[in-house]
Design a protein around this motif. Structure first.
Motif, PDB file in Angstrom:
ATOM      1  N   PHE A 157      43.217  41.791  40.939  1.00  0.00           N
ATOM      2  CA  PHE A 157      43.655  43.216  41.948  1.00  0.00           C
ATOM      3  C   PHE A 157      45.299  42.771  42.272  1.00  0.00           C
ATOM      4  CE2 PHE A 157      39.154  40.922  43.017  1.00  0.00           C
ATOM      5  CZ  PHE A 157      38.851  41.548  44.510  1.00  0.00           C
ATOM      6  N   ARG A 158      44.704  43.807  43.653  1.00  0.00           N
ATOM      7  CA  ARG A 158      46.927  43.709  43.866  1.00  0.00           C
ATOM      8  C   ARG A 158      46.997  42.310  44.120  1.00  0.00           C
ATOM      9  NH1 ARG A 158      45.503  49.303  44.604  1.00  0.00           N
ATOM     10  NH2 ARG A 158      46.310  50.681  43.644  1.00  0.00           N
ATOM     11  N   PHE A 159      48.009  42.299  44.365  1.00  0.00           N
ATOM     12  CA  PHE A 159      48.354  40.873  45.308  1.00  0.00           C
ATOM     13  C   PHE A 159      48.189  41.322  46.622  1.00  0.00           C
ATOM     14  CE2 PHE A 159      51.346  39.074  48.185  1.00  0.00           C
ATOM     15  CZ  PHE A 159      51.177  37.273  48.110  1.00  0.00           C
ATOM     16  N   ASP A 160      47.285  39.910  47.363  1.00  0.00           N
ATOM     17  CA  ASP A 160      46.422  39.776  48.085  1.00  0.00           C
ATOM     18  C   ASP A 160      44.654  40.772  48.930  1.00  0.00           C
ATOM     19  OD1 ASP A 160      46.149  37.689  50.324  1.00  0.00           O
ATOM     20  OD2 ASP A 160      46.913  39.018  51.439  1.00  0.00           O
ATOM     21  N   GLY A 161      45.333  41.798  47.718  1.00  0.00           N
ATOM     22  CA  GLY A 161      44.640  42.725  47.018  1.00  0.00           C
ATOM     23  C   GLY A 161      42.620  41.888  47.601  1.00  0.00           C
ATOM     24  N   ARG A 162      42.037  43.002  47.578  1.00  0.00           N
ATOM     25  CA  ARG A 162      39.917  43.192  48.394  1.00  0.00           C
ATOM     26  C   ARG A 162      39.997  43.971  48.046  1.00  0.00           C
ATOM     27  NH1 ARG A 162      40.296  39.545  53.444  1.00  0.00           N
ATOM     28  NH2 ARG A 162      42.669  38.550  53.266  1.00  0.00           N
ATOM     29  N   SER A 163      40.186  44.621  47.805  1.00  0.00           N
ATOM     30  CA  SER A 163      38.977  46.148  48.557  1.00  0.00           C
ATOM     31  C   SER A 163      38.788  46.680  47.167  1.00  0.00           C
ATOM     32  CB  SER A 163      39.291  46.900  48.885  1.00  0.00           C
ATOM     33  OG  SER A 163      40.699  47.565  48.772  1.00  0.00           O
ATOM     34  N   LEU A 164      37.756  47.945  46.796  1.00  0.00           N
ATOM     35  CA  LEU A 164      37.830  48.426  45.358  1.00  0.00           C
ATOM     36  C   LEU A 164      39.183  48.784  45.672  1.00  0.00           C
ATOM     37  CD1 LEU A 164      34.381  49.994  45.578  1.00  0.00           C
ATOM     38  CD2 LEU A 164      34.731  48.289  44.087  1.00  0.00           C
ATOM     39  N   ALA A 165      39.861  49.692  46.405  1.00  0.00           N
ATOM     40  CA  ALA A 165      40.967  50.695  46.150  1.00  0.00           C
ATOM     41  C   ALA A 165      42.439  49.146  45.406  1.00  0.00           C
ATOM     42  CB  ALA A 165      41.702  50.976  47.299  1.00  0.00           C
ATOM     43  N   ASP A 166      42.461  47.825  45.586  1.00  0.00           N
ATOM     44  CA  ASP A 166      42.840  47.345  45.158  1.00  0.00           C
ATOM     45  C   ASP A 166      42.832  46.432  43.755  1.00  0.00           C
ATOM     46  OD1 ASP A 166      44.304  47.074  48.102  1.00  0.00           O
ATOM     47  OD2 ASP A 166      42.613  45.518  48.663  1.00  0.00           O
ATOM     48  N   LEU A 167      41.841  47.085  43.556  1.00  0.00           N
ATOM     49  CA  LEU A 167      41.480  47.128  41.555  1.00  0.00           C
ATOM     50  C   LEU A 167      42.468  47.133  40.837  1.00  0.00           C
ATOM     51  CD1 LEU A 167      37.713  46.859  41.692  1.00  0.00           C
ATOM     52  CD2 LEU A 167      38.875  44.797  41.594  1.00  0.00           C
ATOM     53  N   LEU A 168      42.783  46.034  39.795  1.00  0.00           N
ATOM     54  CA  LEU A 168      43.796  47.140  38.925  1.00  0.00           C
ATOM     55  C   LEU A 168      42.893  47.566  37.420  1.00  0.00           C
ATOM     56  CD1 LEU A 168      46.163  43.578  39.167  1.00  0.00           C
ATOM     57  CD2 LEU A 168      47.085  46.043  40.033  1.00  0.00           C
ATOM     58  N   PRO A 169      44.075  48.646  36.900  1.00  0.00           N
ATOM     59  CA  PRO A 169      43.237  49.175  36.109  1.00  0.00           C
ATOM     60  C   PRO A 169      42.649  47.595  35.002  1.00  0.00           C
ATOM     61  CG  PRO A 169      45.578  50.782  36.916  1.00  0.00           C
ATOM     62  CD  PRO A 169      45.134  49.390  37.273  1.00  0.00           C
ATOM     63  N   GLU A 170      42.977  46.775  34.602  1.00  0.00           N
ATOM     64  CA  GLU A 170      42.569  46.087  34.024  1.00  0.00           C
ATOM     65  C   GLU A 170      41.799  45.524  34.458  1.00  0.00           C
ATOM     66  OE1 GLU A 170      44.782  41.303  32.597  1.00  0.00           O
ATOM     67  OE2 GLU A 170      45.583  42.919  33.852  1.00  0.00           O
ATOM     68  N   GLY A 171      41.915  45.396  35.990  1.00  0.00           N
ATOM     69  CA  GLY A 171      40.319  45.051  36.131  1.00  0.00           C
ATOM     70  C   GLY A 171      39.310  45.498  36.439  1.00  0.00           C
ATOM     71  N   ARG A 172      39.752  47.130  36.372  1.00  0.00           N
ATOM     72  CA  ARG A 172      38.041  47.865  36.032  1.00  0.00           C
ATOM     73  C   ARG A 172      38.186  47.949  34.757  1.00  0.00           C
ATOM     74  NH1 ARG A 172      37.813  51.370  40.024  1.00  0.00           N
ATOM     75  NH2 ARG A 172      39.553  51.501  41.691  1.00  0.00           N
ATOM     76  N   HIS A 173      38.167  47.643  34.022  1.00  0.00           N
ATOM     77  CA  HIS A 173      37.990  47.664  32.176  1.00  0.00           C
ATOM     78  C   HIS A 173      37.400  46.412  32.174  1.00  0.00           C
ATOM     79  CE1 HIS A 173      38.051  48.244  28.602  1.00  0.00           C
ATOM     80  NE2 HIS A 173      38.837  47.114  28.049  1.00  0.00           N
ATOM     81  N   LYS A 174      37.892  45.543  32.399  1.00  0.00           N
ATOM     82  CA  LYS A 174      37.213  44.507  32.489  1.00  0.00           C
ATOM     83  C   LYS A 174      36.268  44.349  33.061  1.00  0.00           C
ATOM     84  CE  LYS A 174      41.135  40.728  32.253  1.00  0.00           C
ATOM     85  NZ  LYS A 174      41.470  39.658  31.947  1.00  0.00           N
ATOM     86  N   LEU A 175      36.189  44.542  34.282  1.00  0.00           N
ATOM     87  CA  LEU A 175      34.471  45.002  35.159  1.00  0.00           C
ATOM     88  C   LEU A 175      33.923  45.842  34.438  1.00  0.00           C
ATOM     89  CD1 LEU A 175      35.496  44.951  38.931  1.00  0.00           C
ATOM     90  CD2 LEU A 175      34.137  42.839  37.120  1.00  0.00           C
ATOM     91  N   ASP A 176      33.479  46.753  33.975  1.00  0.00           N
ATOM     92  CA  ASP A 176      33.633  47.747  33.659  1.00  0.00           C
ATOM     93  C   ASP A 176      32.539  46.950  32.083  1.00  0.00           C
ATOM     94  OD1 ASP A 176      33.816  49.771  34.520  1.00  0.00           O
ATOM     95  OD2 ASP A 176      35.629  50.193  33.712  1.00  0.00           O
ATOM     96  N   ALA A 177      33.524  46.399  31.188  1.00  0.00           N
ATOM     97  CA  ALA A 177      32.982  45.848  30.030  1.00  0.00           C
ATOM     98  C   ALA A 177      32.098  44.518  30.109  1.00  0.00           C
ATOM     99  CB  ALA A 177      34.630  45.071  28.953  1.00  0.00           C
ATOM    100  N   LEU A 178      32.164  44.257  30.958  1.00  0.00           N
ATOM    101  CA  LEU A 178      30.994  42.604  32.230  1.00  0.00           C
ATOM    102  C   LEU A 178      30.002  43.113  32.003  1.00  0.00           C
ATOM    103  CD1 LEU A 178      30.453  39.999  32.542  1.00  0.00           C
ATOM    104  CD2 LEU A 178      31.475  40.699  35.067  1.00  0.00           C
ATOM    105  N   ALA A 179      29.382  44.761  32.645  1.00  0.00           N
ATOM    106  CA  ALA A 179      28.514  45.571  32.995  1.00  0.00           C
ATOM    107  C   ALA A 179      27.639  45.780  31.342  1.00  0.00           C
ATOM    108  CB  ALA A 179      28.939  46.785  34.546  1.00  0.00           C
TER     109      ALA A 179
END
Length: 297
Positions: free
Chosen positions: A182-204
């Motif tokens: 997440f971005r600093f203090d972020g919590r929503s889908l809009a706050d997910l970083l590209p790196e975080g989305r990549h990790k979640l895609d791989a996990l899914a």
């Protein structure tokens, strides 16, 4: 009062049925403004706010409700609630509020929700309050009633039934650092970083392709000790919910997902640095989201 009654009577008598219906909905639901566009900046403001939770006395009396029967809400709808949501979105999930909230500038909606406690007609009654900020976006959701907030932490019925008939399996646990998600203090889908989305895609992808039968997936959010306990609990739960939502969008079965936020209660490391920047760096392992997959390979 008589002038208001005359105005209402005149409106309903000389307007189209559709307009009259809109007027009734307006009075009942406190939804004075039309739909509006929600920007990332507005969502970021809502996420950064930390309003003081209401006391039990600030909830309206049950007998003052416009619709005193209340309703039996969808747990999935309640789990979807987040900061940064507009009134149209809240109404789509929960319906109109059960109390007459007012006409304009409404910053609070109140509901009466019932939850079944077993197979029979028994249920518990809870009050649920949604508060909106100056942008008219949600920035606080609160419960009144013993055990009410815990209803959202309960495992879905499908996952519970599977767990009772399937043999126990060892969970595969994945820990993702929140700073990379997440971005600093972020919590929503809009706050997910590209790196975080990549990790979640791989996990899914791993969950979908490497297991035969998923019994349950537990997503647990954690924070460091900086900030108030209440804020950290809310942040950890919001982040866990966002990870759950992203995995569902990526094809992981929603009915298997269990979500909880532990706040600062289960740290991995303990730090004593006096400089804030150094302390934040040291506490990084505590800011995380754990995903445990209970499945048969």
């Amino acid at each position: 009062m008589n002038k208001l009654l005359q105005a209402k009577t005149s409106f309903t008598a000389h307007s189209t049925p559709f307009a009259a219906l809109c007027f009734v909905a307006l009075v009942a639901g406190g939804c004075a403004s039309p739909s509006y566009t929600i920007t990332p900046q507005m969502q970021a403001r809502a996420a950064s706010e930390n309003p003081t939770p209401p006391t039990d006395d600030e909830f309206p009396a049950l007998d003052s409700a416009k619709w005193q029967q209340g309703s039996f809400p969808s747990l999935e709808a309640l789990r979807t609630m987040r900061t940064g949501m507009g009134k149209d979105q809240v109404r789509g999930l929960l319906g109109f509020p059960h109390f007459s909230e007012g006409l304009a500038g409404v910053r609070e909606w109140n509901y009466i929700f019932h939850f079944r406690t077993g197979a029979g007609p028994e249920y518990i009654t809870c009050q649920y309050m949604v508060r909106f900020n100056a942008d008219v976006l949600t920035h606080g959701m609160y419960w009144k009633g013993a055990g009410c907030a815990d209803m959202l932490k309960s495992a879905p019925a499908a996952a519970k039934s599977i767990a009772t008939v399937q043999p126990a399996v060892v969970p595969a646990k994945t820990t993702l650092g929140a700073d990379g998600l997440f971005r600093f203090d972020g919590r929503s889908l809009a706050d997910l970083l590209p790196e975080g989305r990549h990790k979640l895609d791989a996990l899914a992808h791993d969950i979908r392709s490497s297991v035969r039968s998923v019994n349950a997936i537990k997503v647990t959010g954690h924070t460091d000790r900086l900030g108030s306990k209440t804020y950290n609990e809310g942040l950890s739960l919001a982040r866990a919910n966002t990870v759950r939502d992203y995995l569902v969008q990526a094809g992981v079965p929603a009915q298997t997902m269990q979500v909880q936020g532990k706040g600062e209660s289960e740290p991995k490391v303990h730090c004593a640095q006096t400089r804030r920047a150094e302390l934040i760096d040291c506490l990084a392992p505590n800011r995380r989201v754990d995903i445990e997959v209970f499945a048969e390979k």
